[in-house]
Design a protein around this motif. Sequence first.
Motif, PDB file in Angstrom:
ATOM      1  N   GLN A   1     -16.541   3.780  -2.247  1.00 31.84           N
ATOM      2  CA  GLN A   1     -15.379   4.645  -2.102  1.00 31.84           C
ATOM      3  C   GLN A   1     -14.175   3.826  -1.659  1.00 31.84           C
ATOM      4  OE1 GLN A   1     -15.248   8.147  -2.369  1.00 31.84           O
ATOM      5  NE2 GLN A   1     -13.056   8.164  -1.867  1.00 31.84           N
ATOM      6  N   ASP A   2     -13.001   4.167  -2.175  1.00 32.55           N
ATOM      7  CA  ASP A   2     -11.786   3.494  -1.735  1.00 32.55           C
ATOM      8  C   ASP A   2     -11.661   3.622  -0.217  1.00 32.55           C
ATOM      9  OD1 ASP A   2      -8.958   3.028  -1.075  1.00 32.55           O
ATOM     10  OD2 ASP A   2      -8.663   3.019  -3.237  1.00 32.55           O
TER      11      ASP A   2
ATOM     12  N   ASP B   1      -2.964   7.699   0.373  1.00 33.14           N
ATOM     13  CA  ASP B   1      -3.536   7.341   1.674  1.00 33.14           C
ATOM     14  C   ASP B   1      -4.276   6.004   1.576  1.00 33.14           C
ATOM     15  OD1 ASP B   1      -4.209   7.538   4.368  1.00 33.14           O
ATOM     16  OD2 ASP B   1      -6.074   8.610   3.939  1.00 33.14           O
ATOM     17  N   GLN B   2      -3.584   5.002   1.065  1.00 33.41           N
ATOM     18  CA  GLN B   2      -4.246   3.739   0.776  1.00 33.41           C
ATOM     19  C   GLN B   2      -4.408   2.866   2.008  1.00 33.41           C
ATOM     20  OE1 GLN B   2      -1.828   2.062  -2.317  1.00 33.41           O
ATOM     21  NE2 GLN B   2      -3.041   3.000  -3.957  1.00 33.41           N
TER      22      GLN B   2
ATOM     23  N   ARG C   1       0.834  -1.195   0.000  1.00 33.17           N
ATOM     24  CA  ARG C   1       0.000   0.000   0.000  1.00 33.17           C
ATOM     25  C   ARG C   1       0.871   1.248   0.000  1.00 33.17           C
ATOM     26  NH1 ARG C   1      -2.566   1.429   5.888  1.00 33.17           N
ATOM     27  NH2 ARG C   1      -0.736   1.015   7.164  1.00 33.17           N
ATOM     28  N   ASN C   2       0.378   2.280  -0.629  1.00 34.06           N
ATOM     29  CA  ASN C   2       1.071   3.557  -0.716  1.00 34.06           C
ATOM     30  C   ASN C   2       0.387   4.513   0.261  1.00 34.06           C
ATOM     31  OD1 ASN C   2       2.105   6.091  -1.491  1.00 34.06           O
ATOM     32  ND2 ASN C   2       2.511   5.316  -3.552  1.00 34.06           N
ATOM     33  N   ILE C   3       1.105   4.918   1.305  1.00 31.90           N
ATOM     34  CA  ILE C   3       0.505   5.760   2.344  1.00 31.90           C
ATOM     35  C   ILE C   3       0.876   7.235   2.185  1.00 31.90           C
ATOM     36  CG2 ILE C   3       0.355   3.877   4.007  1.00 31.90           C
ATOM     37  CD1 ILE C   3       2.903   4.911   5.325  1.00 31.90           C
ATOM     38  N   ASP C   4       1.460   7.590   1.019  1.00 30.16           N
ATOM     39  CA  ASP C   4       1.722   9.007   0.756  1.00 30.16           C
ATOM     40  C   ASP C   4       0.400   9.764   0.733  1.00 30.16           C
ATOM     41  OD1 ASP C   4       4.385   8.482   0.582  1.00 30.16           O
ATOM     42  OD2 ASP C   4       4.421   8.347  -1.611  1.00 30.16           O
ATOM     43  N   PRO C   5       0.434  11.078   1.011  1.00 26.31           N
ATOM     44  CA  PRO C   5      -0.811  11.859   1.047  1.00 26.31           C
ATOM     45  C   PRO C   5      -1.617  11.784  -0.241  1.00 26.31           C
ATOM     46  CG  PRO C   5       0.984  13.100   2.040  1.00 26.31           C
ATOM     47  CD  PRO C   5       1.593  11.874   1.445  1.00 26.31           C
ATOM     48  N   GLU C   6      -0.929  11.615  -1.386  1.00 23.91           N
ATOM     49  CA  GLU C   6      -1.675  11.546  -2.648  1.00 23.91           C
ATOM     50  C   GLU C   6      -2.559  10.311  -2.732  1.00 23.91           C
ATOM     51  OE1 GLU C   6       2.182  13.747  -3.544  1.00 23.91           O
ATOM     52  OE2 GLU C   6       1.528  12.015  -2.362  1.00 23.91           O
TER      53      GLU C   6
END
Length: 225
Positions: free
Chosen positions: A114-115, A78-79, A71-76
Motif C-alpha cells: 500500500q502507498d 495524502d502522499q 509530495r502532494n499533501i492534498d486530501p486526494e
Amino acid sequence: MLRTTTTLWALVLLGASATGTAFAQDEEQAGEARGDYAWSQGGGTTGASLGDDPMRIMAYAGAGAGFRLVRNIDPEFDQDFATPAYLDLGAGLYLEGGDVRHGPALFVSANLIQDPGGLGAGPFEQWVLTPGYQVLLPFRRILGMDHDWLHLQGRIGIPLVFSAQDGQTYVTPGAELAAALHFKFLAGLGVYLEVQANLYGGFKETVHPTLSADFGFLFDYEVLP
C-alpha cells in the motif's frame, strides 16, 4: 628391433603434435568467430581487435523502492515522501554491434505494498508499462578487459500508469531516465543495480517526480547465427 620401435614412437609423437596444433588453431578460429564473447573465454584480447558481437536478449527480474521529490499533501493524495515498493520485470533486445550495443526494451512494474500515504492504490492495484530504448556499454571492450562480466546500461522510456480511481481505470503517461550496472558472475546469469528518475502524470492533471532504485537478477542469452 630397437630401431623399429624408436621409429614407431617418433611417428606417434609427430602425429599427436600435429593433431594438437590443428585443434588449437580450430579453437582460436572459433574464438575469433565468437568475438571471444563469453567472459569465461578470456585471454587478454583487447576490445580494439574484436569483431561485432551477435544479437543478445537480456531479461530482468527485481524489486525496488524510492521517494518523491515533491509530495502532494492534498486530501486526494495524502502522499508520503516514500513511494511503494515495487516489482520490476522486463526484457531488452540488443542488436549486433561492438563497443556500443542498443535496442528496444519493455518493462512492467506493480506496487507490492500500500502507498505509505494511506490513500493510494493497494498492493498490485497500480501497474506501469514502460516501452523504451536501451544502450549497453560493455566494459570488456571499452577498457580492454579479459572478461565480459561488467556492463553499464542506460535507458529512456515512456511509462504508462494504469490505476483505478472511483471505479474507473485511468491511464497517465510519464517519462523515465535510468542507468544500471550489470555484474555477470556466469556467462548467462548476473545481477543488476539500477537507478531511475521518473516524472509521472497524475490524477487531476498533477505531476509527480520520483527517484528510485531497484536490484535483481539478469539473464543474458546470446542469439548465435
